[in-house]
Motif scaffolding. Structure first.
Motif, PDB file in Angstrom:
ATOM      1  N   UNK A 101       0.646  -1.406  -0.074  1.00 47.66           N
ATOM      2  CA  UNK A 101       0.092  -0.073   0.186  1.00 47.66           C
ATOM      3  C   UNK A 101       0.944   1.243  -0.093  1.00 47.66           C
ATOM      4  N   UNK A 102       1.850   0.903   0.838  1.00 51.83           N
ATOM      5  CA  UNK A 102       2.802   2.446   0.968  1.00 51.83           C
ATOM      6  C   UNK A 102       3.614   2.578  -0.287  1.00 51.83           C
ATOM      7  N   UNK A 103       4.176   1.738  -0.804  1.00 53.42           N
ATOM      8  CA  UNK A 103       5.246   1.722  -1.707  1.00 53.42           C
ATOM      9  C   UNK A 103       4.364   1.953  -3.035  1.00 53.42           C
ATOM     10  N   UNK A 104       3.389   1.235  -3.268  1.00 50.59           N
ATOM     11  CA  UNK A 104       2.460   1.574  -4.543  1.00 50.59           C
ATOM     12  C   UNK A 104       1.848   3.101  -4.404  1.00 50.59           C
ATOM     13  N   UNK A 105       1.413   3.431  -3.163  1.00 45.67           N
ATOM     14  CA  UNK A 105       0.971   4.695  -3.331  1.00 45.67           C
ATOM     15  C   UNK A 105       2.165   5.810  -3.581  1.00 45.67           C
ATOM     16  N   UNK A 106       3.355   5.508  -3.228  1.00 46.12           N
ATOM     17  CA  UNK A 106       4.457   6.365  -3.530  1.00 46.12           C
ATOM     18  C   UNK A 106       4.648   6.235  -5.079  1.00 46.12           C
ATOM     19  N   UNK A 129      -0.654   9.396 -20.386  1.00 43.82           N
ATOM     20  CA  UNK A 129      -1.117   9.938 -19.311  1.00 43.82           C
ATOM     21  C   UNK A 129      -1.957  11.085 -19.673  1.00 43.82           C
ATOM     22  N   UNK A 130      -3.006  11.275 -19.339  1.00 41.87           N
ATOM     23  CA  UNK A 130      -3.624  12.515 -19.506  1.00 41.87           C
ATOM     24  C   UNK A 130      -4.034  13.261 -18.167  1.00 41.87           C
ATOM     25  N   UNK A 131      -4.739  14.429 -18.278  1.00 41.71           N
ATOM     26  CA  UNK A 131      -5.077  15.076 -17.047  1.00 41.71           C
ATOM     27  C   UNK A 131      -6.002  14.386 -16.118  1.00 41.71           C
ATOM     28  N   UNK A 132      -6.882  13.635 -16.527  1.00 38.65           N
ATOM     29  CA  UNK A 132      -7.651  12.747 -15.777  1.00 38.65           C
ATOM     30  C   UNK A 132      -6.949  11.779 -15.070  1.00 38.65           C
ATOM     31  N   UNK A 133      -5.897  11.167 -15.638  1.00 39.41           N
ATOM     32  CA  UNK A 133      -4.881  10.305 -15.173  1.00 39.41           C
ATOM     33  C   UNK A 133      -4.360  10.794 -13.914  1.00 39.41           C
ATOM     34  N   UNK A 134      -3.625  12.012 -14.369  1.00 44.17           N
ATOM     35  CA  UNK A 134      -2.927  12.742 -13.158  1.00 44.17           C
ATOM     36  C   UNK A 134      -3.559  12.918 -11.967  1.00 44.17           C
ATOM     37  N   UNK A 139      -4.950  10.878  -6.496  1.00 44.07           N
ATOM     38  CA  UNK A 139      -5.655  10.390  -5.369  1.00 44.07           C
ATOM     39  C   UNK A 139      -5.302   8.936  -4.989  1.00 44.07           C
ATOM     40  N   UNK A 140      -5.005   8.236  -5.948  1.00 46.36           N
ATOM     41  CA  UNK A 140      -4.364   6.822  -5.649  1.00 46.36           C
ATOM     42  C   UNK A 140      -3.394   6.883  -4.648  1.00 46.36           C
ATOM     43  N   UNK A 141      -2.475   7.611  -5.138  1.00 45.06           N
ATOM     44  CA  UNK A 141      -1.093   7.684  -4.150  1.00 45.06           C
ATOM     45  C   UNK A 141      -1.484   8.196  -2.792  1.00 45.06           C
ATOM     46  N   UNK A 142      -2.079   9.334  -2.683  1.00 44.77           N
ATOM     47  CA  UNK A 142      -2.526   9.707  -1.389  1.00 44.77           C
ATOM     48  C   UNK A 142      -3.301   8.904  -0.635  1.00 44.77           C
TER      49      UNK A 142
END
Length: 167
Positions: A101-106, A129-134, A139-142
């Motif tokens: 979870x932590x490494x994947x988020x990073x 990547x597009x704007x929506x992906x970013x 959100x996924x990272x946090x």
């Protein structure tokens, strides 16, 4: 070093106590991993991914967009599938689940930064990547880092499961 009958070595007790499929960490890794698997599969499903006929192996020229929002390529979908498989595997042990979870988020936070700084029309946008992906990756990272921290904190509060995460 000999141990008395009924006693276990520290190494074997750690191995046994690390197996905690019912922990919050394991449950969260299982849910996150299953979600990534689903997203990876849906990235190849016509109707769910408009422009699938224009999907590319990699690169910003891919015309496929998952849910009509998130630009995807074969590579992008495979990465989601791999993240899913790793999440399911990590769910076997709480300590590995927290690391996932932590490494994947990073990784997703770094991917967010990458998506912000690259020229999206260049070959550097190989994921694509597009704007929506970013925004999704942010959100996924946090979210993943937060879930990993929450799961680790929960394990520290539960003495019966403390060794599953905290060593």
């Amino acid at each position: 070093m000999a141990t008395s009958p009924g006693a276990t070595s520290n190494a074997s007790s750690r191995t046994e106590s690390s197996w905690r499929p019912g922990t919050l960490a394991s449950t969260l890794a299982l849910v996150v991993g299953a979600t990534f698997l689903l997203i990876g599969i849906l990235g190849f499903v016509p109707g769910v991914t408009p422009g699938l006929g224009d999907i590319k192996l990699l690169g910003h020229e891919s015309g496929a967009e998952l849910l009509g929002l998130f630009q995807v390529s074969v590579l992008h979908n495979i990465v989601h599938l791999l993240f899913g498989v790793v999440g399911l595997w990590a769910a076997r042990r709480a300590d590995i689940a927290v690391t996932y979870l932590v490494a994947g988020g990073a990784v997703y936070l770094v991917l967010t930064l990458y998506g912000v700084v690259i020229d999206r029309t260049s070959d550097a946008n190989f994921v694509p990547l597009n704007e929506a992906d970013n925004w999704l990756h942010l959100g996924l990272g946090i979210g993943m880092v937060g879930l990993g921290a929450l799961a680790a904190a929960a394990a520290r509060r539960d003495p019966a499961r403390r060794d599953a995460v905290v060593r």
